[in-house]
Structure formats: C-alpha cells, structure tokens
Design a protein around this motif. Structure first.
Motif, PDB file in Angstrom:
ATOM      1  N   GLN A  19       0.822  -1.204   0.000  1.00 44.84           N
ATOM      2  CA  GLN A  19       0.000   0.000   0.000  1.00 44.84           C
ATOM      3  C   GLN A  19       0.864   1.264   0.000  1.00 44.84           C
ATOM      4  O   GLN A  19       0.560   2.232  -0.704  1.00 44.84           O
ATOM      5  CB  GLN A  19      -0.932  -0.009   1.217  1.00 44.84           C
ATOM      6  N   VAL A  20       1.928   1.238   0.775  1.00 42.95           N
ATOM      7  CA  VAL A  20       2.824   2.401   0.843  1.00 42.95           C
ATOM      8  C   VAL A  20       3.473   2.653  -0.509  1.00 42.95           C
ATOM      9  O   VAL A  20       3.591   3.802  -0.953  1.00 42.95           O
ATOM     10  CB  VAL A  20       3.890   2.198   1.931  1.00 42.95           C
ATOM     11  N   VAL A  21       3.881   1.579  -1.202  1.00 42.73           N
ATOM     12  CA  VAL A  21       4.504   1.733  -2.516  1.00 42.73           C
ATOM     13  C   VAL A  21       3.507   2.324  -3.514  1.00 42.73           C
ATOM     14  O   VAL A  21       3.853   3.208  -4.304  1.00 42.73           O
ATOM     15  CB  VAL A  21       5.043   0.376  -3.017  1.00 42.73           C
ATOM     16  N   SER A  32       0.031  18.853   2.374  1.00 33.08           N
ATOM     17  CA  SER A  32       1.316  19.200   2.980  1.00 33.08           C
ATOM     18  C   SER A  32       2.430  19.385   1.951  1.00 33.08           C
ATOM     19  O   SER A  32       3.596  19.495   2.317  1.00 33.08           O
ATOM     20  CB  SER A  32       1.734  18.107   3.975  1.00 33.08           C
ATOM     21  N   SER A  33       2.075  19.407   0.671  1.00 34.99           N
ATOM     22  CA  SER A  33       3.113  19.467  -0.372  1.00 34.99           C
ATOM     23  C   SER A  33       2.985  20.704  -1.254  1.00 34.99           C
ATOM     24  O   SER A  33       3.236  20.639  -2.457  1.00 34.99           O
ATOM     25  CB  SER A  33       3.044  18.209  -1.247  1.00 34.99           C
ATOM     26  N   GLY A 157       1.565  14.278   4.825  1.00 33.13           N
ATOM     27  CA  GLY A 157       1.049  14.223   3.460  1.00 33.13           C
ATOM     28  C   GLY A 157       0.895  12.801   2.964  1.00 33.13           C
ATOM     29  O   GLY A 157      -0.092  12.461   2.303  1.00 33.13           O
ATOM     30  N   PHE A 158       1.865  11.950   3.299  1.00 28.72           N
ATOM     31  CA  PHE A 158       1.811  10.544   2.898  1.00 28.72           C
ATOM     32  C   PHE A 158       0.604   9.868   3.534  1.00 28.72           C
ATOM     33  O   PHE A 158      -0.108   9.087   2.896  1.00 28.72           O
ATOM     34  CB  PHE A 158       3.099   9.844   3.338  1.00 28.72           C
ATOM     35  N   ASN A 159       0.376  10.162   4.800  1.00 26.31           N
ATOM     36  CA  ASN A 159      -0.759   9.575   5.501  1.00 26.31           C
ATOM     37  C   ASN A 159      -2.081  10.031   4.889  1.00 26.31           C
ATOM     38  O   ASN A 159      -3.038   9.248   4.777  1.00 26.31           O
ATOM     39  CB  ASN A 159      -0.725   9.963   6.968  1.00 26.31           C
ATOM     40  N   PHE A 160      -2.151  11.285   4.478  1.00 29.74           N
ATOM     41  CA  PHE A 160      -3.361  11.805   3.832  1.00 29.74           C
ATOM     42  C   PHE A 160      -3.657  11.021   2.556  1.00 29.74           C
ATOM     43  O   PHE A 160      -4.806  10.621   2.294  1.00 29.74           O
ATOM     44  CB  PHE A 160      -3.165  13.294   3.507  1.00 29.74           C
ATOM     45  N   VAL A 161      -2.623  10.782   1.753  1.00 31.37           N
ATOM     46  CA  VAL A 161      -2.790  10.033   0.505  1.00 31.37           C
ATOM     47  C   VAL A 161      -3.194   8.596   0.793  1.00 31.37           C
ATOM     48  O   VAL A 161      -4.096   8.035   0.141  1.00 31.37           O
ATOM     49  CB  VAL A 161      -1.487  10.077  -0.324  1.00 31.37           C
ATOM     50  N   LEU A 162      -2.552   7.967   1.778  1.00 37.30           N
ATOM     51  CA  LEU A 162      -2.884   6.585   2.136  1.00 37.30           C
ATOM     52  C   LEU A 162      -4.337   6.454   2.585  1.00 37.30           C
ATOM     53  O   LEU A 162      -5.040   5.517   2.197  1.00 37.30           O
ATOM     54  CB  LEU A 162      -1.942   6.098   3.243  1.00 37.30           C
ATOM     55  N   THR A 179      -1.867   7.632  12.211  1.00 37.95           N
ATOM     56  CA  THR A 179      -0.994   8.707  11.756  1.00 37.95           C
ATOM     57  C   THR A 179       0.460   8.282  11.872  1.00 37.95           C
ATOM     58  O   THR A 179       0.893   7.850  12.930  1.00 37.95           O
ATOM     59  CB  THR A 179      -1.209   9.975  12.602  1.00 37.95           C
ATOM     60  N   PRO A 180       1.241   8.381  10.772  1.00 35.36           N
ATOM     61  CA  PRO A 180       2.646   7.999  10.854  1.00 35.36           C
ATOM     62  C   PRO A 180       3.374   8.847  11.883  1.00 35.36           C
ATOM     63  O   PRO A 180       3.167  10.050  11.967  1.00 35.36           O
ATOM     64  CB  PRO A 180       3.181   8.291   9.440  1.00 35.36           C
TER      65      PRO A 180
END
Length: 237
Positions: A19-21, A32-33, A157-162, A179-180
C-alpha cells in the motif's frame, strides 16, 4: 574538504508495504506538499525483476531573511532515482538537488521496508553540505532543521494520501494511531548525547572521537548503499 551534516529519521506507517509503494507514486499533490510545484518521469524500466525509475521534481522553500542574500525563492530542480524490489519488498530512493549546490547540497536516501508486524518502516538519511565561505555551518544547521520539519510534513502528506487511497483499510495494530509517527530524529548533537549516556559518568569522550564515530557511521551507511547508488546512476536517460 567539504564538510556535511547528517540527520536520520525513522517513520512507521500503519499500512502494508504494498500500500505504501502504491501511495508513493501518487503522493503529490497533498495538503502538505504546497512546496512541490511539478513532477515528471524521465525514465522507467524493469531490470532483473526490479523497477528503476528516475523523476525530476520542481520545489520551492521559503528561506529566512539572512538567507535571501544567497538564494531567492526560485524553484529548485530535484532528481529522484528509485529502485523497487518486489521480491525483497524494498523501495529505495536517492534524491539530490541539481541547482544551487554550492549554496546548499542535499543528498537524501530513503528505504521503505516491510516489518514483521505488517507495517512499513521508512528510514531517511540526509547529508547536507555548503560551500559558502563563512556561512557553511549556519546554512548546514538551517538545512538540518528544514529537513526535520519537512519530514513531518512528508509523513502527514503521505498519511493523507494513504487514507484517501485505502479508506476501508484496517490498521495493523489497534493500540496505535494510524498517523505515521517520526520515531526518532538523530543528528550529530543527538548522537553525541547518546554516546555520552552510554559511557561511564567518570569517562570523558573527546570531540575528535565523537566526530570520528559520526564519520564512521556515515561511511558505513554509504558503503552499504554503494551498490544501490551505482545502480541508480546506471539508469539510461
């Protein structure tokens, strides 16, 4: 001799490596980007069962008042090389800026690996250097603080996308927030404190020994990553 400052962070995502990939390739845009302006894929190919990719990104970051004499807020081009190894479940990235390198050069290595509990660990190393005479130390210190701040933004930001890509995802652990969390941030000063705590109170450690230990750790890490870096640079443009 160009001196560089090193910082390391570790982030755990409550999502599987797969999922992360998937989210990695779709992490922009996110709330956040805002500093990421563009992203383009230059090349992508499969070799020996691994996916090799090279992308170019355009980013901007606000600089403090004292930094305006060296750098105006113009976009900086970033090269991102990555190796995706589905067999060993690792994703390794090497990112560096190709502009303003004499002012501040940032080399960043990130490795995403699957943990035994099914979560994903991201270990991020940054090496920051500057060739501005008389201001190198201040610029490197600023770069380290900016790197740590950006790591938190990246995790959010990564967590938002996930969360958006996998809304029905059941988190691996019930006692942990989805939350990471940045588990640790290690800089040279933190490293000195850790080493001093592990020594007997009556024992003293010279700054030279601490510096040598820090350099050795950085060298050992780069040595381990040498083959991966060589593979990244071998990507055909």
């Amino acid at each position: 001799m160009v001196v560089s400052s090193h910082c390391c962070t570790e982030t755990v995502f409550d999502y599987s490596w797969k999922q992360v990939v998937q989210a990695f390739w779709n992490r922009y845009p996110n709330p956040s980007s805002n500093h990421v302006l563009t992203e383009d894929t230059i090349s992508r190919e499969v070799r020996d069962g691994k996916l090799y990719s090279r992308r170019i990104l355009s980013k901007t970051n606000h600089v403090p008042k004292w930094g305006e004499r060296f750098y105006k807020n113009t976009p900086i081009k970033i090269i991102e090389d990555s190796i995706l190894d589905p067999k060993n479940k690792t994703l390794t990235t090497f990112t560096r800026n190709i502009g303003m390198k004499k002012i501040m050069k940032v080399d960043e290595f990130v490795e995403y690996t699957e943990q035994k509990d099914g979560r994903t660990l991201a270990i991020r190393h940054a090496y920051i250097s500057s060739q501005v005479f008389g201001f190198s130390r201040a610029i490197r210190a600023f770069g380290i603080e900016r790197f740590k701040s950006n790591c938190l933004k990246t995790a959010n930001g990564f967590n938002f996308v996930l969360c958006n890509m996998f809304p029905n995802h059941k988190h691996v652990t019930l006692t942990r927030s989805p939350t990471p969390a940045v588990l640790s941030i290690t800089t040279k000063s933190n490293l000195e404190q850790q080493q001093q705590q592990h020594h007997h109170p009556t024992q003293t450690v010279s700054k030279t020994e601490l510096f040598k230990n820090g350099v050795k750790q950085s060298y050992d890490f780069l040595k381990c990553q040498a083959s991966k870096i060589a593979q990244m640079f071998s990507i055909k443009n």
